[in-house]
Design a protein around this motif. Sequence first.
Motif, PDB file in Angstrom:
ATOM      1  N   ALA A   1       0.960  -1.187   0.092  1.00  0.00           N
ATOM      2  CA  ALA A   1      -0.210  -0.081   0.108  1.00  0.00           C
ATOM      3  C   ALA A   1       0.790   1.333  -0.088  1.00  0.00           C
ATOM      4  O   ALA A   1       1.779   1.530   0.863  1.00  0.00           O
ATOM      5  CB  ALA A   1      -0.977  -0.086   1.115  1.00  0.00           C
ATOM      6  N   LYS A   2       0.552   2.436  -0.692  1.00  0.00           N
ATOM      7  CA  LYS A   2       1.220   3.736  -0.893  1.00  0.00           C
ATOM      8  C   LYS A   2       0.320   4.785  -0.448  1.00  0.00           C
ATOM      9  O   LYS A   2       0.733   5.783  -0.064  1.00  0.00           O
ATOM     10  CB  LYS A   2       1.760   3.816  -2.197  1.00  0.00           C
ATOM     11  N   ALA A   3      -1.029   4.533  -0.618  1.00  0.00           N
ATOM     12  CA  ALA A   3      -2.044   5.354  -0.209  1.00  0.00           C
ATOM     13  C   ALA A   3      -3.165   5.148   0.491  1.00  0.00           C
ATOM     14  O   ALA A   3      -3.623   3.867   0.620  1.00  0.00           O
ATOM     15  CB  ALA A   3      -2.130   6.300  -1.488  1.00  0.00           C
ATOM     16  N   ALA A   4      -3.624   5.901   1.501  1.00  0.00           N
ATOM     17  CA  ALA A   4      -4.877   5.733   2.188  1.00  0.00           C
ATOM     18  C   ALA A   4      -6.080   6.765   1.596  1.00  0.00           C
ATOM     19  O   ALA A   4      -5.785   7.811   1.529  1.00  0.00           O
ATOM     20  CB  ALA A   4      -4.733   5.819   3.773  1.00  0.00           C
ATOM     21  N   ILE A   5      -7.081   6.044   1.236  1.00  0.00           N
ATOM     22  CA  ILE A   5      -8.397   6.919   0.437  1.00  0.00           C
ATOM     23  C   ILE A   5      -9.233   7.062   1.697  1.00  0.00           C
ATOM     24  O   ILE A   5      -9.607   5.748   2.154  1.00  0.00           O
ATOM     25  CB  ILE A   5      -8.675   6.260  -0.822  1.00  0.00           C
ATOM     26  N   VAL A   6      -9.709   8.249   1.810  1.00  0.00           N
ATOM     27  CA  VAL A   6     -11.016   8.363   3.026  1.00  0.00           C
ATOM     28  C   VAL A   6     -12.080   8.696   2.450  1.00  0.00           C
ATOM     29  O   VAL A   6     -11.887   9.760   1.454  1.00  0.00           O
ATOM     30  CB  VAL A   6     -10.456   9.193   4.126  1.00  0.00           C
ATOM     31  N   LEU A   7     -13.183   8.233   2.388  1.00  0.00           N
ATOM     32  CA  LEU A   7     -14.552   8.583   1.765  1.00  0.00           C
ATOM     33  C   LEU A   7     -15.449   9.166   3.077  1.00  0.00           C
ATOM     34  O   LEU A   7     -15.596   8.500   4.172  1.00  0.00           O
ATOM     35  CB  LEU A   7     -15.101   7.470   1.053  1.00  0.00           C
ATOM     36  N   THR A   8     -16.130   9.912   2.618  1.00  0.00           N
ATOM     37  CA  THR A   8     -17.070  10.560   3.605  1.00  0.00           C
ATOM     38  C   THR A   8     -18.650  10.678   3.316  1.00  0.00           C
ATOM     39  O   THR A   8     -18.786  10.763   1.986  1.00  0.00           O
ATOM     40  CB  THR A   8     -16.882  12.231   4.048  1.00  0.00           C
ATOM     41  N   TRP A   9     -19.560  10.237   4.045  1.00  0.00           N
ATOM     42  CA  TRP A   9     -20.938  10.430   3.615  1.00  0.00           C
ATOM     43  C   TRP A   9     -21.553  10.974   4.940  1.00  0.00           C
ATOM     44  O   TRP A   9     -21.511  10.709   6.065  1.00  0.00           O
ATOM     45  CB  TRP A   9     -21.567   8.945   3.310  1.00  0.00           C
ATOM     46  N   ASP A  10     -22.363  11.997   4.826  1.00  0.00           N
ATOM     47  CA  ASP A  10     -23.131  12.711   5.932  1.00  0.00           C
ATOM     48  C   ASP A  10     -24.469  12.244   6.271  1.00  0.00           C
ATOM     49  O   ASP A  10     -25.420  12.370   5.136  1.00  0.00           O
ATOM     50  CB  ASP A  10     -23.043  14.306   5.887  1.00  0.00           C
ATOM     51  N   TYR A  11     -24.905  12.069   7.168  1.00  0.00           N
ATOM     52  CA  TYR A  11     -26.251  11.565   7.666  1.00  0.00           C
ATOM     53  C   TYR A  11     -27.101  12.762   8.402  1.00  0.00           C
ATOM     54  O   TYR A  11     -28.243  12.503   8.593  1.00  0.00           O
ATOM     55  CB  TYR A  11     -26.294  10.287   8.414  1.00  0.00           C
TER      56      TYR A  11
ATOM     57  N   LEU B   1     -18.493  -0.922  -3.183  1.00  0.00           N
ATOM     58  CA  LEU B   1     -17.916  -1.714  -4.104  1.00  0.00           C
ATOM     59  C   LEU B   1     -17.886  -1.059  -5.367  1.00  0.00           C
ATOM     60  O   LEU B   1     -16.895  -1.502  -6.193  1.00  0.00           O
ATOM     61  CB  LEU B   1     -18.894  -2.966  -4.286  1.00  0.00           C
ATOM     62  N   ALA B   2     -18.778  -0.469  -5.929  1.00  0.00           N
ATOM     63  CA  ALA B   2     -18.902  -0.081  -7.097  1.00  0.00           C
ATOM     64  C   ALA B   2     -17.681   1.315  -7.436  1.00  0.00           C
ATOM     65  O   ALA B   2     -16.921   1.301  -8.415  1.00  0.00           O
ATOM     66  CB  ALA B   2     -20.069   1.070  -7.645  1.00  0.00           C
ATOM     67  N   PHE B   3     -17.241   1.958  -6.322  1.00  0.00           N
ATOM     68  CA  PHE B   3     -16.310   2.588  -6.224  1.00  0.00           C
ATOM     69  C   PHE B   3     -14.871   2.171  -6.460  1.00  0.00           C
ATOM     70  O   PHE B   3     -14.193   2.457  -7.185  1.00  0.00           O
ATOM     71  CB  PHE B   3     -16.298   3.698  -4.941  1.00  0.00           C
ATOM     72  N   MET B   4     -14.758   0.766  -5.617  1.00  0.00           N
ATOM     73  CA  MET B   4     -13.617   0.155  -5.886  1.00  0.00           C
ATOM     74  C   MET B   4     -13.281  -0.367  -7.263  1.00  0.00           C
ATOM     75  O   MET B   4     -12.337  -0.457  -7.672  1.00  0.00           O
ATOM     76  CB  MET B   4     -13.649  -1.010  -4.896  1.00  0.00           C
ATOM     77  N   ARG B   5     -14.601  -0.916  -7.918  1.00  0.00           N
ATOM     78  CA  ARG B   5     -14.386  -1.252  -9.098  1.00  0.00           C
ATOM     79  C   ARG B   5     -13.963  -0.144 -10.088  1.00  0.00           C
ATOM     80  O   ARG B   5     -13.114  -0.484 -11.077  1.00  0.00           O
ATOM     81  CB  ARG B   5     -15.696  -1.760  -9.644  1.00  0.00           C
TER      82      ARG B   5
ATOM     83  N   GLY C   1     -10.705  -2.531   0.476  1.00  0.00           N
ATOM     84  CA  GLY C   1     -11.760  -1.730   1.223  1.00  0.00           C
ATOM     85  C   GLY C   1     -11.593  -2.132   2.793  1.00  0.00           C
ATOM     86  O   GLY C   1     -11.016  -3.371   3.163  1.00  0.00           O
ATOM     87  N   GLY C   2     -12.420  -1.547   3.448  1.00  0.00           N
ATOM     88  CA  GLY C   2     -12.233  -1.797   4.971  1.00  0.00           C
ATOM     89  C   GLY C   2     -11.860  -0.840   5.905  1.00  0.00           C
ATOM     90  O   GLY C   2     -11.018  -0.104   5.493  1.00  0.00           O
ATOM     91  N   ASP C   3     -12.071  -1.099   7.098  1.00  0.00           N
ATOM     92  CA  ASP C   3     -11.630  -0.020   8.136  1.00  0.00           C
ATOM     93  C   ASP C   3     -10.202  -0.657   8.540  1.00  0.00           C
ATOM     94  O   ASP C   3     -10.150  -1.055   9.700  1.00  0.00           O
ATOM     95  CB  ASP C   3     -12.357   0.179   9.300  1.00  0.00           C
ATOM     96  N   ARG C   4      -9.213  -0.550   7.728  1.00  0.00           N
ATOM     97  CA  ARG C   4      -7.952  -1.134   8.116  1.00  0.00           C
ATOM     98  C   ARG C   4      -6.800  -0.222   8.523  1.00  0.00           C
ATOM     99  O   ARG C   4      -5.787  -0.399   8.542  1.00  0.00           O
ATOM    100  CB  ARG C   4      -7.192  -1.737   6.554  1.00  0.00           C
TER     101      ARG C   4
ATOM    102  N   LEU D   1     -17.336   7.511   8.002  1.00  0.00           N
ATOM    103  CA  LEU D   1     -15.910   7.578   7.283  1.00  0.00           C
ATOM    104  C   LEU D   1     -15.745   6.161   6.765  1.00  0.00           C
ATOM    105  O   LEU D   1     -16.191   5.169   7.499  1.00  0.00           O
ATOM    106  CB  LEU D   1     -14.832   7.734   8.125  1.00  0.00           C
ATOM    107  N   PHE D   2     -15.532   5.963   5.609  1.00  0.00           N
ATOM    108  CA  PHE D   2     -15.016   4.759   4.857  1.00  0.00           C
ATOM    109  C   PHE D   2     -13.572   4.918   4.327  1.00  0.00           C
ATOM    110  O   PHE D   2     -13.037   5.836   3.910  1.00  0.00           O
ATOM    111  CB  PHE D   2     -15.960   4.240   3.730  1.00  0.00           C
ATOM    112  N   GLY D   3     -12.768   3.648   4.442  1.00  0.00           N
ATOM    113  CA  GLY D   3     -11.353   3.677   4.071  1.00  0.00           C
ATOM    114  C   GLY D   3     -10.968   2.736   3.097  1.00  0.00           C
ATOM    115  O   GLY D   3     -11.568   1.568   3.041  1.00  0.00           O
ATOM    116  N   CYS D   4     -10.126   3.101   2.305  1.00  0.00           N
ATOM    117  CA  CYS D   4      -9.405   1.997   1.264  1.00  0.00           C
ATOM    118  C   CYS D   4      -8.331   2.246   1.231  1.00  0.00           C
ATOM    119  O   CYS D   4      -7.505   3.281   1.235  1.00  0.00           O
ATOM    120  CB  CYS D   4     -10.076   2.084   0.099  1.00  0.00           C
TER     121      CYS D   4
END
Length: 308
Positions: free
Chosen positions: A62-72, A104-108, A119-122, A153-156
Amino acid sequence: MGLAEDIRQAALDCGFDDCGIVSIDALEGYRDRLEERMAKVPESRAFYGGMFPPVKERYPWAKAAIVLTWDYGKFRFPQSLQGRYGKSFFLTPEAADNNEFDQLAFMRRVRAMGIHITGGDRFPLRFAAAKAGLGIVRKNNFFYTEKGSNAVLFGCLADCDCTLVRECTLTPCSEKCHECQKACRSGALCGPYTMNPIRCIGFWTTFGKGAVPPFLTEGMYQEWILGCDNCQDACPHNRRHDWSEGEPFSDVDAIAPKLVPEAVLQDSDEFLQKEVIAKSANHLGWGDADVLRRNAERALRNRAARAD
């Protein structure tokens, strides 16, 4: 657009609100922060000690950590559930009939760019999200965007050699503000930017199976049945939010009458499993219907005690 912007656009297209990317090296300071926290509250070491071993050792590719946000925060939350259920349990996509985003669509999409991604909270998401400029961590330890502490927050992890750090203009907490600590009835927030998780009411209504340990009192639980939002609700940076307004979310309005304490005592195991336990983000197990009833009984006793 460059590769980083292509990744962000893929995130937006897949229903996320924002995206940031940091190098794996940017996560190295996390362990030092965690050690500082455990030094302040030694009893928390059993809780935090094994959390997030070094990413480089586990994922050398791994070289990079991607963080995604979604507001409820755009959804309304029934008044009858406030002060009883943590909002993040009932308003997050996992609790919806149909998710608004598709990880999953994002990862594809990212893999189609020739990038290896998992993916996952790694990795420490709040730490990484702050490094990526998506927001800041406030004194109550929650991550805030410009919309408040309602971000999921979601991470890849990816093998791409790129970064995307957003511009964060949020004002840090005032040195004079202690509203979150005042609101924490159990004393779990024992200092700014730290906490004692073993005193957290959210812990005891879930992982703690509804028990009241000797160092807490029943009254500290108020009417909380699942989780606790006191420190977030008291925060000045959240007070502009009106939970009575917003879009309806899934079936929350419809099931709310069956989630008040009196109703929980009568609800079937099957109902509690489907409508509460399944939405608890693994904080409750499938056989924990009686934990919810235990918490509901205590909520009724605390309500009666306040009325006397």
